[in-house]
Design an enzyme around this catalytic site. Structure first.
Site, PDB file in Angstrom:
ATOM      1  NE  ARG A 158      -3.659  -2.188   2.660  1.00 40.59           N
ATOM      2  CZ  ARG A 158      -3.424  -3.375   3.219  1.00 40.59           C
ATOM      3  NH1 ARG A 158      -2.239  -3.612   3.773  1.00 40.59           N
ATOM      4  NH2 ARG A 158      -4.355  -4.316   3.231  1.00 40.59           N
ATOM      5  CE  LYS A 183      -7.897  -1.124   5.198  1.00 41.65           C
ATOM      6  NZ  LYS A 183      -8.494  -0.978   3.860  1.00 41.65           N
ATOM      7  CG  HIS A 254      -3.671   1.856  -3.158  1.00 40.70           C
ATOM      8  ND1 HIS A 254      -4.613   2.390  -2.308  1.00 40.70           N
ATOM      9  CD2 HIS A 254      -2.559   1.695  -2.414  1.00 40.70           C
ATOM     10  CE1 HIS A 254      -4.091   2.522  -1.107  1.00 40.70           C
ATOM     11  NE2 HIS A 254      -2.853   2.114  -1.144  1.00 40.70           N
ATOM     12  NE  ARG A 257      -3.144  -2.905  -1.740  1.00 39.88           N
ATOM     13  CZ  ARG A 257      -2.760  -3.846  -0.886  1.00 39.88           C
ATOM     14  NH1 ARG A 257      -1.480  -4.173  -0.793  1.00 39.88           N
ATOM     15  NH2 ARG A 257      -3.635  -4.478  -0.128  1.00 39.88           N
ATOM     16  CG  HIS A 280      -6.623  -8.235   0.568  1.00 34.00           C
ATOM     17  ND1 HIS A 280      -6.851  -8.469  -0.777  1.00 34.00           N
ATOM     18  CD2 HIS A 280      -6.382  -6.898   0.670  1.00 34.00           C
ATOM     19  CE1 HIS A 280      -6.747  -7.336  -1.443  1.00 34.00           C
ATOM     20  NE2 HIS A 280      -6.458  -6.374  -0.588  1.00 34.00           N
ATOM     21  CE1 TYR A 289      -6.507  -5.360  -7.281  1.00 36.76           C
ATOM     22  CE2 TYR A 289      -6.934  -6.608  -5.288  1.00 36.76           C
ATOM     23  CZ  TYR A 289      -6.561  -5.437  -5.904  1.00 36.76           C
ATOM     24  OH  TYR A 289      -6.250  -4.338  -5.159  1.00 36.76           O
TER      25      TYR A 289
END
Length: 308
Positions: A158, A183, A254, A257, A280, A289
């Site tokens: 990120r 995160k 992003h 990313r 994640h 994705y």
């Protein structure tokens, strides 16, 4: 003859003051960008004006007021817009409860509107290569930027993670970076390839030392003043280099990313592996994705299959 705009009811002073105090608190505590604060203020002001039509101030809001407001705005709102308003109102009334401006949280029964998953915008591999090649690597700042872009595309970090990296968190010999407090407050190890490693070494040897001079810094990526990079500065660089590389595709902070994840899946990477690399917590976030990858495969099939 132009039609006069409908009269807007003046806000009760308590509502105006509460909105301002809330936005000030967000700016001080969370450092939210001006555009975000303006959007929060606009959502709250529109609701407060609507509520004034009922003869109420914000601190007199009841559950039924919010339900009626969202029902009234339903026909002119996308699900994403309605959800943003819900988020704003929840934050506002939770703050108001802590500040003893209200005795109960009227948002506790608000539900989230269903919306289709947002497919992230991404770049083709050729576009990424052009973006990577855009910095002038004969200058220290260009070396820094090349190393940052190489690392982000190689690791999928990120923006907040890459600008927060410290030199001691990069293992050049091992080819990994240690992300501290990503995160959700989780640490993780993320690998990067030989190409990114070569540019990191070159930046550390020729770029970072020139930028720092006699100064010292913990941050891996530093400015000409020796300070750590910011998310806003990195985003500015990406936009500038995209323009230089003649890339007109939609961009976000992003973008690299998203490209990292999509290109891995295009080349057959396992979804669980991509989930771990991206950090994640929920694989459903990573599955977004796969929509991009499938669309790319359909396009290639249509272009190159004899019966496409």
């Amino acid at each position: 003859m132009t039609q006069a705009a409908p009269e807007t009811l003046p806000l009760p002073p308590s509502s105006t003051e509460a909105i301002q105090r809330f936005c000030d608190a967000l700016w001080l505590e969370d450092g939210l960008a001006r555009n975000t604060l303006d959007a929060y203020r606009r959502d709250l002001t529109l609701y407060a004006q609507w509520l004034a039509g009922r003869g109420k101030a914000l601190d007199q809001t009841e559950d039924v007021d919010l339900s009626d407001y969202f029902a009234a705005r339903h026909e002119d709102s996308l699900a994403s817009t309605a959800n943003r308003r819900r988020t704003v109102f929840k934050r506002f009334f939770q703050w108001a409860l802590r500040e003893h401006l209200v005795s109960a949280d009227p948002t506790r029964l608000l539900s989230t509107a269903k919306q289709p998953p947002r497919v992230p915008k991404t770049l083709s591999e050729a576009q990424v290569e052009a973006l990577i090649a855009a910095p002038d690597v004969d200058a220290p700042l260009g070396l820094r930027d090349r190393a940052m872009i190489e690392l982000m595309y190689a690791s999928g970090l990120r923006v907040s993670e890459i600008v927060a990296l410290k030199t001691v968190e990069v293992g050049l010999n091992e080819g990994v970076v240690r992300v501290i407090g990503g995160k959700g407050g989780k640490d993780r190890l993320v690998p990067f390839g030989a190409e990114a490693g070569d540019w990191l070494r070159r930046y550390l040897r020729d770029g970072r030392t020139a930028l720092l001079g006699e100064r010292t810094a913990d941050a891996l990526f530093v400015t000409a003043r020796g300070d750590g990079m910011t998310r806003q500065a990195f985003w500015y660089l990406i936009k500038r280099y995209a323009q230089r590389a003649d890339i007109h595709a939609p961009l976000s902070p992003h973008t690299l990313r998203h490209a990292f994840a999509t290109h891995l899946l295009n080349h057959g990477a396992d979804l669980r592996v991509v989930q771990m690399l991206l950090g994640h917590a929920d694989i459903s976030t990573t599955q977004i994705y796969t929509h991009v990858a499938r669309e790319r495969l359909r396009t290639l099939h249509a272009q190159h299959h004899p019966r496409g």
